[in-house]
Design a protein around this motif. Sequence first.
Motif, PDB file in Angstrom:
ATOM      1  N   ASN A  20      13.266  67.158 -46.021  1.00  0.00           N
ATOM      2  CA  ASN A  20      13.784  67.517 -47.344  1.00  0.00           C
ATOM      3  C   ASN A  20      14.777  66.515 -47.902  1.00  0.00           C
ATOM      4  O   ASN A  20      14.948  66.425 -49.108  1.00  0.00           O
ATOM      5  N   ARG A  21      15.473  65.804 -47.040  1.00  0.00           N
ATOM      6  CA  ARG A  21      16.528  64.918 -47.533  1.00  0.00           C
ATOM      7  C   ARG A  21      16.295  63.448 -47.180  1.00  0.00           C
ATOM      8  O   ARG A  21      17.128  62.602 -47.486  1.00  0.00           O
ATOM      9  N   GLY A  22      15.199  63.164 -46.487  1.00  0.00           N
ATOM     10  CA  GLY A  22      14.875  61.780 -46.197  1.00  0.00           C
ATOM     11  C   GLY A  22      15.650  61.129 -45.066  1.00  0.00           C
ATOM     12  O   GLY A  22      15.623  59.921 -44.919  1.00  0.00           O
ATOM     13  N   HIS A  23      16.328  61.904 -44.248  1.00  0.00           N
ATOM     14  CA  HIS A  23      17.100  61.345 -43.133  1.00  0.00           C
ATOM     15  C   HIS A  23      16.212  61.219 -41.889  1.00  0.00           C
ATOM     16  O   HIS A  23      16.458  61.842 -40.859  1.00  0.00           O
ATOM     17  N   TRP A  24      15.201  60.391 -42.000  1.00  0.00           N
ATOM     18  CA  TRP A  24      14.259  60.222 -40.897  1.00  0.00           C
ATOM     19  C   TRP A  24      14.903  59.524 -39.711  1.00  0.00           C
ATOM     20  O   TRP A  24      14.426  59.658 -38.588  1.00  0.00           O
ATOM     21  N   ASP A  25      15.980  58.788 -39.922  1.00  0.00           N
ATOM     22  CA  ASP A  25      16.670  58.144 -38.812  1.00  0.00           C
ATOM     23  C   ASP A  25      17.170  59.183 -37.814  1.00  0.00           C
ATOM     24  O   ASP A  25      17.120  58.957 -36.595  1.00  0.00           O
ATOM     25  N   ILE A  26      17.607  60.338 -38.294  1.00  0.00           N
ATOM     26  CA  ILE A  26      18.072  61.419 -37.409  1.00  0.00           C
ATOM     27  C   ILE A  26      16.904  61.951 -36.577  1.00  0.00           C
ATOM     28  O   ILE A  26      17.021  62.162 -35.377  1.00  0.00           O
ATOM     29  N   TYR A  27      15.765  62.156 -37.237  1.00  0.00           N
ATOM     30  CA  TYR A  27      14.572  62.625 -36.535  1.00  0.00           C
ATOM     31  C   TYR A  27      14.156  61.646 -35.439  1.00  0.00           C
ATOM     32  O   TYR A  27      13.913  62.034 -34.298  1.00  0.00           O
ATOM     33  N   PHE A  28      14.073  60.358 -35.778  1.00  0.00           N
ATOM     34  CA  PHE A  28      13.602  59.380 -34.799  1.00  0.00           C
ATOM     35  C   PHE A  28      14.608  59.160 -33.674  1.00  0.00           C
ATOM     36  O   PHE A  28      14.224  58.857 -32.553  1.00  0.00           O
ATOM     37  N   GLU A  29      15.871  59.349 -33.943  1.00  0.00           N
ATOM     38  CA  GLU A  29      16.874  59.300 -32.876  1.00  0.00           C
ATOM     39  C   GLU A  29      16.628  60.434 -31.879  1.00  0.00           C
ATOM     40  O   GLU A  29      16.639  60.222 -30.663  1.00  0.00           O
ATOM     41  N   GLY A  30      16.383  61.632 -32.389  1.00  0.00           N
ATOM     42  CA  GLY A  30      16.068  62.766 -31.517  1.00  0.00           C
ATOM     43  C   GLY A  30      14.755  62.573 -30.784  1.00  0.00           C
ATOM     44  O   GLY A  30      14.636  62.888 -29.596  1.00  0.00           O
ATOM     45  N   LEU A  31      13.768  62.038 -31.476  1.00  0.00           N
ATOM     46  CA  LEU A  31      12.468  61.785 -30.855  1.00  0.00           C
ATOM     47  C   LEU A  31      12.597  60.776 -29.724  1.00  0.00           C
ATOM     48  O   LEU A  31      12.047  60.981 -28.632  1.00  0.00           O
ATOM     49  N   GLU A  32      13.320  59.711 -29.947  1.00  0.00           N
ATOM     50  CA  GLU A  32      13.505  58.707 -28.890  1.00  0.00           C
ATOM     51  C   GLU A  32      14.207  59.316 -27.672  1.00  0.00           C
ATOM     52  O   GLU A  32      13.862  59.008 -26.531  1.00  0.00           O
ATOM     53  N   SER A  33      15.171  60.172 -27.905  1.00  0.00           N
ATOM     54  CA  SER A  33      15.859  60.856 -26.806  1.00  0.00           C
ATOM     55  C   SER A  33      14.881  61.736 -26.028  1.00  0.00           C
ATOM     56  O   SER A  33      14.886  61.751 -24.795  1.00  0.00           O
ATOM     57  N   GLN A  34      14.034  62.452 -26.748  1.00  0.00           N
ATOM     58  CA  GLN A  34      13.059  63.332 -26.110  1.00  0.00           C
ATOM     59  C   GLN A  34      12.041  62.520 -25.300  1.00  0.00           C
ATOM     60  O   GLN A  34      11.723  62.861 -24.169  1.00  0.00           O
TER      61      GLN A  34
END
Length: 179
Positions: A20-34
């Motif tokens: 919704n807000r375009g903060h894909w960097d937050i998503y990919f940071e979490g994905l990399e951690s996972q």
Amino acid sequence: CREVRPFTEGMELPPGVATNRGHWDIYFEGLESQVQWYIDSAEYLVNQYDDWDLLIAQIHVQDGINHAISPEVYSGYQNYDPDEANQCWELFAQSYEAVDRMVGQMVEKCADESTLVAVVSDHGAIPIIKGVRLNAALAQAGLITYKRSPNSRNLVIDWSGTKVFPRRTHIWVNKKGRD
């Protein structure tokens, strides 16, 4: 796997802050951690246990990203924008690269010459641009009924008057009002 670090559920699914807000960097940071958790855990288990026959890992990345952005890449989508589609294709690529790295490192760290490696998916990733509101049709037919929730103004299913109800890809029969 506590020896590696705690597992954080859902980090591989795009949150609203990304979609919704375009903060894909937050998503990919979490994905990399996972992804790194899966790699580290698999390596730990393989090194900890000598006599193992099967290692299975399941990650929900492609399903989650598909539901989040797949309509935007489909030219038949009502809000299709070629520039937006190009950005979404880049997000798809980045998510696949993360999972590809996970598979590659797990194979590198855990497999030998006699290991069979299989990568499977529960379904294809096609855009969901149309939907059917089964509940409305079932209510109109008198097969599902609603009542006000005692704790809010929301409607909830009134099981005493409901004969059938949809659940994912099935329609369940509410036999004798038991559900």
